[in-house]
Scaffold this motif. Structure first.
Motif, PDB file in Angstrom:
ATOM      1  N   VAL A  39      39.819  64.981  71.635  1.00  0.00           N
ATOM      2  CA  VAL A  39      40.667  64.357  72.637  1.00  0.00           C
ATOM      3  C   VAL A  39      40.795  62.864  72.338  1.00  0.00           C
ATOM      4  CG1 VAL A  39      38.747  63.898  74.209  1.00  0.00           C
ATOM      5  CG2 VAL A  39      41.072  64.179  75.115  1.00  0.00           C
ATOM      6  N   GLN A  40      41.975  62.313  72.587  1.00  0.00           N
ATOM      7  CA  GLN A  40      42.206  60.873  72.494  1.00  0.00           C
ATOM      8  C   GLN A  40      42.465  60.327  73.895  1.00  0.00           C
ATOM      9  OE1 GLN A  40      44.428  62.891  70.265  1.00  0.00           O
ATOM     10  NE2 GLN A  40      42.613  62.904  68.959  1.00  0.00           N
ATOM     11  N   LEU A  41      41.924  59.129  74.159  1.00  0.00           N
ATOM     12  CA  LEU A  41      41.985  58.545  75.499  1.00  0.00           C
ATOM     13  C   LEU A  41      42.648  57.181  75.460  1.00  0.00           C
ATOM     14  CD1 LEU A  41      38.303  59.350  76.544  1.00  0.00           C
ATOM     15  CD2 LEU A  41      40.326  60.714  77.017  1.00  0.00           C
ATOM     16  N   VAL A  42      43.514  56.919  76.433  1.00  0.00           N
ATOM     17  CA  VAL A  42      44.180  55.622  76.537  1.00  0.00           C
ATOM     18  C   VAL A  42      44.099  55.151  77.984  1.00  0.00           C
ATOM     19  CG1 VAL A  42      46.321  54.339  76.266  1.00  0.00           C
ATOM     20  CG2 VAL A  42      45.743  56.160  74.637  1.00  0.00           C
ATOM     21  N   GLU A  43      43.471  53.988  78.190  1.00  0.00           N
ATOM     22  CA  GLU A  43      43.362  53.420  79.524  1.00  0.00           C
ATOM     23  C   GLU A  43      44.550  52.508  79.820  1.00  0.00           C
ATOM     24  OE1 GLU A  43      39.010  53.302  77.918  1.00  0.00           O
ATOM     25  OE2 GLU A  43      41.040  52.940  77.183  1.00  0.00           O
ATOM     26  N   SER A  44      44.864  52.387  81.099  1.00  0.00           N
ATOM     27  CA  SER A  44      45.890  51.451  81.548  1.00  0.00           C
ATOM     28  C   SER A  44      45.585  51.063  82.989  1.00  0.00           C
ATOM     29  CB  SER A  44      47.288  52.057  81.437  1.00  0.00           C
ATOM     30  OG  SER A  44      47.389  53.214  82.236  1.00  0.00           O
ATOM     31  N   GLY A  45      46.248  50.006  83.459  1.00  0.00           N
ATOM     32  CA  GLY A  45      46.116  49.614  84.850  1.00  0.00           C
ATOM     33  C   GLY A  45      45.243  48.404  85.098  1.00  0.00           C
ATOM     34  N   GLY A  46      44.653  47.854  84.044  1.00  0.00           N
ATOM     35  CA  GLY A  46      43.841  46.655  84.239  1.00  0.00           C
ATOM     36  C   GLY A  46      44.705  45.451  84.596  1.00  0.00           C
TER      37      GLY A  46
ATOM     38  N   SER B 127      42.514  45.458  95.270  1.00  0.00           N
ATOM     39  CA  SER B 127      42.373  46.793  94.704  1.00  0.00           C
ATOM     40  C   SER B 127      43.134  46.906  93.392  1.00  0.00           C
ATOM     41  CB  SER B 127      42.911  47.850  95.680  1.00  0.00           C
ATOM     42  OG  SER B 127      42.203  47.851  96.894  1.00  0.00           O
ATOM     43  N   LEU B 128      42.650  47.799  92.551  1.00  0.00           N
ATOM     44  CA  LEU B 128      43.330  48.176  91.315  1.00  0.00           C
ATOM     45  C   LEU B 128      43.059  49.648  91.070  1.00  0.00           C
ATOM     46  CD1 LEU B 128      42.640  45.398  88.625  1.00  0.00           C
ATOM     47  CD2 LEU B 128      44.859  46.025  89.583  1.00  0.00           C
ATOM     48  N   ARG B 129      43.978  50.297  90.372  1.00  0.00           N
ATOM     49  CA  ARG B 129      43.735  51.669  89.940  1.00  0.00           C
ATOM     50  C   ARG B 129      43.876  51.743  88.429  1.00  0.00           C
ATOM     51  NH1 ARG B 129      46.947  57.290  91.253  1.00  0.00           N
ATOM     52  NH2 ARG B 129      48.431  56.369  89.769  1.00  0.00           N
ATOM     53  N   LEU B 130      42.818  52.189  87.787  1.00  0.00           N
ATOM     54  CA  LEU B 130      42.843  52.423  86.348  1.00  0.00           C
ATOM     55  C   LEU B 130      43.194  53.878  86.069  1.00  0.00           C
ATOM     56  CD1 LEU B 130      39.605  50.547  85.230  1.00  0.00           C
ATOM     57  CD2 LEU B 130      41.937  49.682  85.317  1.00  0.00           C
TER      58      LEU B 130
END
Length: 123
Positions: free
Chosen positions: A2-9, A17-20
């Motif tokens: 699996v490959q993972l990509v984060e976003s939302g920072g 508040s923030l949602r990642l």
């Protein structure tokens, strides 16, 4: 694999508040226990939260319990970290990680990682 990509920072004021998001490709997330860790310069990665493969059980570090919520959307193959009541001490690079075995609060035992998302909380 699996490959993972984060976003939302991003940058947020204390109390905000923030949602990642952590989007997966290559494999379905339903096969994995998903984690969020965070890291500040000069320190190892700190466990933040995890959710088991079925989404039925969640785990949190004491420092974020009651403020952060981990969830997943299997249809979108995405895991989220909703962060409320943010504090300057929450400033870090946040990473998502996947494991087929189960929950691990030791980052050294996990092999599949995203690239990280910077969260900065100003006072």
């Amino acid at each position: 694999q699996v490959q993972l990509v984060e976003s939302g920072g991003g940058l947020v004021q204390a109390g905000g508040s923030l949602r990642l998001s952590c989007a997966a490709s290559g494999r379905t997330l339903s096969s994995y226990t998903m984690h969020w860790f965070r890291q500040v310069p000069g320190k190892g990665r700190e466990f933040v939260a995890a959710i088991n493969w079925s989404g039925s059980t969640t785990y949190y570090a004491d420092s974020v319990k009651g403020r952060f919520t981990i969830s997943e959307d299997n249809a979108k193959n995405t895991v989220y970290l909703q962060m409320n009541s943010l504090k300057p001490l929450d400033t870090a690079v946040y990473y998502c990680a996947a494991d087929k075995v189960g929950v691990s609060r030791d980052w050294r035992l996990l092999e599949v990682w995203g690239q990280g998302a910077l969260v900065t909380v100003s006072s």
